[in-house]
Design a protein around this motif. Structure first.
Motif, PDB file in Angstrom:
ATOM      1  N   SER A   1       4.052  -3.930   4.897  1.00 43.08           N
ATOM      2  CA  SER A   1       4.292  -3.697   6.423  1.00 43.08           C
ATOM      3  C   SER A   1       4.660  -5.245   6.899  1.00 43.08           C
TER       4      SER A   1
ATOM      5  N   THR B   1      -3.577 -15.589   1.032  1.00 47.98           N
ATOM      6  CA  THR B   1      -5.282 -16.203   0.323  1.00 47.98           C
ATOM      7  C   THR B   1      -4.292 -15.834  -1.208  1.00 47.98           C
TER       8      THR B   1
ATOM      9  N   ARG C   1       1.213  -1.310   0.049  1.00 50.97           N
ATOM     10  CA  ARG C   1      -0.216  -0.014   0.152  1.00 50.97           C
ATOM     11  C   ARG C   1       0.477   1.117   0.260  1.00 50.97           C
TER      12      ARG C   1
ATOM     13  N   LEU D   1      10.050   4.737  -0.114  1.00 48.04           N
ATOM     14  CA  LEU D   1      10.758   4.046  -1.106  1.00 48.04           C
ATOM     15  C   LEU D   1      10.974   5.553  -2.769  1.00 48.04           C
TER      16      LEU D   1
ATOM     17  N   SER E   1       1.106  -6.958  -2.179  1.00 53.67           N
ATOM     18  CA  SER E   1       0.499  -7.465  -1.046  1.00 53.67           C
ATOM     19  C   SER E   1      -1.304  -7.093  -1.490  1.00 53.67           C
TER      20      SER E   1
ATOM     21  N   GLN F   1      -0.255 -12.526   7.091  1.00 54.51           N
ATOM     22  CA  GLN F   1      -1.146 -13.321   6.115  1.00 54.51           C
ATOM     23  C   GLN F   1      -0.238 -13.123   5.001  1.00 54.51           C
ATOM     24  N   HIS F   2       0.440 -11.250   4.985  1.00 54.58           N
ATOM     25  CA  HIS F   2       1.751 -11.630   3.887  1.00 54.58           C
ATOM     26  C   HIS F   2       2.386 -12.540   4.886  1.00 54.58           C
TER      27      HIS F   2
ATOM     28  N   GLN G   1      -0.383 -11.783  -6.198  1.00 55.55           N
ATOM     29  CA  GLN G   1      -0.274 -10.985  -4.415  1.00 55.55           C
ATOM     30  C   GLN G   1       0.178 -12.433  -4.165  1.00 55.55           C
ATOM     31  N   VAL G   2       0.999 -11.849  -3.246  1.00 53.91           N
ATOM     32  CA  VAL G   2       1.571 -13.072  -2.210  1.00 53.91           C
ATOM     33  C   VAL G   2       1.815 -13.301  -1.038  1.00 53.91           C
TER      34      VAL G   2
ATOM     35  N   ASN H   1      11.484   0.639   3.971  1.00 49.68           N
ATOM     36  CA  ASN H   1      10.122   1.268   4.553  1.00 49.68           C
ATOM     37  C   ASN H   1      10.148   2.022   5.165  1.00 49.68           C
TER      38      ASN H   1
HETATM   39  C1  LIG Z   1      -8.238 -14.352   6.251  1.00 55.27           C
HETATM   40  C2  LIG Z   1      -7.015 -12.851   5.369  1.00 55.27           C
HETATM   41  C3  LIG Z   1      -6.058 -13.058   4.350  1.00 55.27           C
HETATM   42  C4  LIG Z   1      -4.993 -12.921   4.309  1.00 55.27           C
HETATM   43  N1  LIG Z   1      -4.252 -12.903   3.205  1.00 55.27           N
HETATM   44  C5  LIG Z   1      -3.364 -11.889   2.859  1.00 55.27           C
HETATM   45  C6  LIG Z   1      -2.508 -12.626   1.551  1.00 55.27           C
HETATM   46  O1  LIG Z   1      -2.228 -13.774   1.320  1.00 55.27           O
HETATM   47  N2  LIG Z   1      -0.995 -11.352   1.388  1.00 55.27           N
HETATM   48  C7  LIG Z   1      -1.408 -10.350   1.830  1.00 55.27           C
HETATM   49  O2  LIG Z   1      -0.099  -9.313   1.514  1.00 55.27           O
HETATM   50  N3  LIG Z   1      -2.216  -9.721   2.683  1.00 55.27           N
HETATM   51  C8  LIG Z   1      -3.826 -10.471   3.277  1.00 55.27           C
HETATM   52  N4  LIG Z   1      -4.004 -10.166   4.047  1.00 55.27           N
HETATM   53  C9  LIG Z   1      -4.125  -8.494   4.287  1.00 55.27           C
HETATM   54  C10 LIG Z   1      -2.974  -8.688   6.146  1.00 55.27           C
HETATM   55  O3  LIG Z   1      -3.365  -8.696   6.397  1.00 55.27           O
HETATM   56  C11 LIG Z   1      -2.431  -6.863   5.402  1.00 55.27           C
HETATM   57  O4  LIG Z   1      -3.975  -6.080   5.662  1.00 55.27           O
HETATM   58  C12 LIG Z   1      -1.933  -6.572   3.961  1.00 55.27           C
HETATM   59  O5  LIG Z   1      -0.925  -7.124   3.915  1.00 55.27           O
HETATM   60  C13 LIG Z   1      -1.166  -5.180   4.650  1.00 55.27           C
HETATM   61  O6  LIG Z   1      -0.570  -4.493   3.064  1.00 55.27           O
HETATM   62  P1  LIG Z   1       0.466  -4.130   2.674  1.00 55.27           P
HETATM   63  O7  LIG Z   1       1.487  -4.227   3.706  1.00 55.27           O
HETATM   64  O8  LIG Z   1       0.740  -3.188   1.482  1.00 55.27           O
HETATM   65  O9  LIG Z   1      -0.777  -2.907   3.519  1.00 55.27           O
HETATM   66  P2  LIG Z   1      -0.414  -1.536   4.866  1.00 55.27           P
HETATM   67  O10 LIG Z   1      -0.152  -2.804   6.061  1.00 55.27           O
HETATM   68  O11 LIG Z   1      -1.456  -0.358   5.196  1.00 55.27           O
HETATM   69  O12 LIG Z   1       1.625  -1.465   5.530  1.00 55.27           O
HETATM   70  C14 LIG Z   1       2.307  -0.325   4.185  1.00 55.27           C
HETATM   71  C15 LIG Z   1       2.956   0.392   4.247  1.00 55.27           C
HETATM   72  O13 LIG Z   1       4.068   1.325   3.375  1.00 55.27           O
HETATM   73  C16 LIG Z   1       4.454   1.392   4.302  1.00 55.27           C
HETATM   74  N5  LIG Z   1       5.247   3.267   4.153  1.00 55.27           N
HETATM   75  C17 LIG Z   1       3.809   3.952   3.838  1.00 55.27           C
HETATM   76  N6  LIG Z   1       4.448   5.211   2.594  1.00 55.27           N
HETATM   77  C18 LIG Z   1       5.380   4.416   2.696  1.00 55.27           C
HETATM   78  C19 LIG Z   1       7.312   5.670   1.678  1.00 55.27           C
HETATM   79  N7  LIG Z   1       6.579   6.213   0.945  1.00 55.27           N
HETATM   80  N8  LIG Z   1       8.048   4.370   1.531  1.00 55.27           N
HETATM   81  C20 LIG Z   1       8.282   3.679   2.547  1.00 55.27           C
HETATM   82  N9  LIG Z   1       7.290   3.156   2.931  1.00 55.27           N
HETATM   83  C21 LIG Z   1       5.622   3.172   2.981  1.00 55.27           C
HETATM   84  C22 LIG Z   1       4.162   1.977   5.695  1.00 55.27           C
HETATM   85  O14 LIG Z   1       5.150   2.376   7.166  1.00 55.27           O
HETATM   86  C23 LIG Z   1       3.050   0.372   6.031  1.00 55.27           C
HETATM   87  O15 LIG Z   1       4.481  -0.068   6.691  1.00 55.27           O
HETATM   88  C24 LIG Z   1      -5.237 -11.081   4.900  1.00 55.27           C
HETATM   89  C25 LIG Z   1      -5.484 -11.024   5.960  1.00 55.27           C
HETATM   90  C26 LIG Z   1      -6.858 -11.786   5.973  1.00 55.27           C
HETATM   91  C27 LIG Z   1      -7.654 -11.273   7.207  1.00 55.27           C
END
Ligand SMILES: Cc1cc2nc3c(=O)[nH]c(=O)nc-3n(C[C@H](O)[C@H](O)[C@H](O)COP(=O)(O)OP(=O)(O)OC[C@H]3O[C@@H](n4cnc5c(N)ncnc54)[C@H](O)[C@@H]3O)c2cc1C
Length: 324
Positions: A269, A254, A211, A307, A236, A273-274, A250-251, A288
């Motif tokens: 993050s 799920t 994200r 990033l 993610s 699950q990731h 997607q990694v 990050n």
């Molecule tokens: C049943 C279930 C199954 C799931 N299956 C999966 C799955 O298969 N895969 C998966 O990935 N997730 C899965 N999830 C979701 C998981 O719980 C997280 O919500 C998801 O992985 C978060 O994605 P993210 O790290 O991209 O986003 P976020 O958690 O929002 O993290 C974003 C990160 O970006 C960083 N960031 C922001 N701006 C910048 C910048 N400019 N420079 C550097 N860093 C920055 C932030 O510090 C933060 O750490 C599942 C959830 C459930 C409940």
């Protein structure tokens, strides 16, 4: 029960991917330990050509099935055919790489043979003549060793976790017929989605965005980094749910389970699950801006920062080093 091992090999136009060779090499290692031989069952277009070279990877025998009916993966026909050849060769173990096809195939073969099945193995060994399989459980937080009560065992192997051993051997190659009798879905078309890049599950380098990428247009930064490294781009779930990238990218729990030599997590993050889908990667690099992001707990190398500043500089520096 015999002591031979069947290694399933999928091919396309006579080409075999590295993950399929991992299955042959591991099949040969298991067969050696059991005192038997490894039989490579090669299915798909150009199977006869592909089968010819498998002796170098440890197969003693190779059976090629290149019939038009198996040109595309079809779980019904492939499952029946591999099971029939396992019976013919008196196999104790059947292994296949845990690719999309391998994950679909193995339970079918196990059901046909009334065999036990261990999925997504990260290690296989033989102790006192018995097969023991190590596999991750609880979203990769723990590893367990699994044994088998059945005479025959089916094992899928996590891609990029097993060595490919190349030697001087040669295999006795013969054709085999697919088992077409019985109910079967008809596969009309197989579409390639991955483009020129390796499939995520088979890639040796992955650059994944989360994200923190802030929008689909910024994935271009990761595409450029991936081009320099010869990597595949992953994502993610947050990114996929937002519609920035397709679900095939997607990694995670799920999504896809990957195990590349190098995994670069950018703006991810590190939710459990990731991590479940990538923690067995050889080397993990995290970029990050939050020093407390959980991804740093499992990262081998961490870069704390924005990033949007780091990725272009990293790409530029790597380009200088790798393309000169
Ligand atoms: C049943 C279930 C199954 C799931 N299956 C999966 C799955 O298969 N895969 C998966 O990935 N997730 C899965 N999830 C979701 C998981 O719980 C997280 O919500 C998801 O992985 C978060 O994605 P993210 O790290 O991209 O986003 P976020 O958690 O929002 O993290 C974003 C990160 O970006 C960083 N960031 C922001 N701006 C910048 C910048 N400019 N420079 C550097 N860093 C920055 C932030 O510090 C933060 O750490 C599942 C959830 C459930 C409940």
């Amino acid at each position: 029960m015999g002591n031979n091992v069947i290694a399933f090999v999928q091919c396309h136009d006579g080409e075999i991917k590295r993950t399929q060779l991992e299955a042959v090499s591991e099949g040969a290692r298991i067969a050696n330990a059991l005192g038997g031989g490894c039989v490579a069952v090669v299915m798909g277009s150009g199977a006869a050509d592909a089968a010819a070279g498998l002796g170098r990877y440890g197969a003693r025998t190779a059976r090629a099935i290149g019939d038009a009916a198996v040109a595309h993966y079809n779980g019904d026909i492939y499952g029946r055919t591999v099971a029939a050849l396992a019976r013919e060769h008196d196999a104790a173990v059947i292994v296949a790489s845990a690719t999309a096809a391998g994950k679909d195939l193995c339970p079918r073969v196990a059901a046909h043979l009334e065999a036990g099945y261990a999925a997504d193995a990260t290690g296989v060994r033989v102790e006192d003549g018995k097969l023991l399989v190590t596999r991750p459980v609880y979203a990769g937080k723990a590893l367990i060793d699994v044994g088998f009560e059945s005479d025959v065992a089916v094992v899928s192997l996590r891609p990029n976790n097993f060595e490919v051993s190349e030697g001087e051997g040669s295999a006795e190659v013969s054709e085999a017929q697919p088992v077409l009798e019985g109910p079967s879905a008809k596969v009309l078309e197989t579409r390639q989605t991955a483009g020129e890049r390796a499939d995520l599950t088979e890639a040796s380098i992955i650059v994944s965005g989360g994200r923190g990428m802030k929008g689909p247009e910024h994935f271009q930064l990761l595409e450029e980094l991936a081009d320099v490294l010869g990597a595949t781009v992953g994502a993610s779930r947050a990114v996929v749910d937002a519609g920035w990238r397709p679900h095939s990218d997607q990694v995670g729990q799920t999504g896809k389970t990957v195990s590349p030599k190098l995994y670069i997590a950018v703006g991810i993050s590190g939710a459990i699950q990731h991590i479940a889908g990538m923690r067995t990667s050889g080397c993990i690099v995290a970029i990050n801006k939050d020093p407390d992001a959980p991804i740093f707990k499992i990262a081998d190398y961490g870069i704390v920062g924005d990033l949007f500043e780091i990725v272009p500089r990293l790409t530029e520096e790597l380009r200088k080093v790798l393309q000169n």
